[in-house]
Design a protein around this motif. Structure first.
Motif: not given
Ligand SMILES: [Zn+2]
Length: 211
Positions: A20, A22-23, A34-38, A40, A141, A171, A174
């Motif tokens: 869960n 994010s980066t 923005r945040h992306v899943p790590w 990615r 979401e 995503s 944010d």
């Protein structure tokens, strides 16, 4: 709306929680995008499109270590903050800087790069993952880009019911958050002693030790 606090970068390295994380992606000027899943973000690191500015750390019996993720061929530090190596126009970022950005069709398509969340083809519509008729909301979401064919086939069903698993997770929005931006700059200054415009892989831990 996401909370304004910068997420803790020290995490317990359990697999369940890892998924869960994010980066945070910054542009070349270290502005929050923005945040992306790590996962990615790691892919972007491997392709050389981003530099890692800070990694997640794990508390290993009182010793702070970089949290590593392993692929078959090598291991990578789990990125907490990365920055793009060159300017890329990101249509989604335009929405992030707009106040109270709505999850419009245009915004969802930009966020998902016009890629259908069900088949990967070019998307021109947005689909409610949990159908509206079943209480699904107009939220970032619950919306995903979809091609017309998939949107029609899925109709008023959930992905499970339709047998159409999502190719990627939507995503969350944010929002552009000046507080978060300031926290990021502060964080980067504290860990490196200077805004790391030329930061390279591994700076996070090395800089902390040197400080
Ligand atoms: Zn499709």
């Amino acid at each position: 709306m996401a909370p304004t606090t910068l997420k803790r970068r020290s995490v317990v390295g359990s697999t369940a929680r890892l998924e869960n994380l994010s980066t945070l992606v910054l542009d070349v000027n270290l502005t929050v995008i923005r945040h992306v899943p790590w996962q990615r973000a790691v892919t972007m690191m491997v392709h050389g499109s981003v530099n890692m500015l800070a990694s997640y750390t794990t508390d290993d019996d009182g010793v702070m270590r970089e949290l590593m993720v392993r692929s078959p061929s090598r291991s990578h530090p789990l990125p907490f903050i990365v920055s793009l190596v060159q300017y890329v126009h990101d249509p989604y970022a335009d929405f992030l800087t707009a106040r109270n950005a709505k999850a419009s069709t245009r915004a969802i398509l930009a966020r998902d790069n016009h890629r259908c969340g069900y088949c990967g083809d070019r998307a021109t519509t947005r689909d409610h993952i949990q159908p509206r008729s079943r209480g699904g909301l107009d939220t970032w979401e619950n919306l995903i880009a979809a091609c017309v064919a998939c949107n029609n086939v899925k109709a008023d069903r959930t992905p499970d019911e339709a047998g159409m698993p999502l190719l990627f997770e939507p995503s969350t929005y944010d929002g552009f958050d000046s507080t978060l931006q300031e926290q990021v700059w502060q964080f980067l200054m504290e860990q490196s002693g200077a805004v790391p415009s030329g930061a390279l892989d591994g700076l996070g831990e090395d800089a902390e030790k040197a400080a």
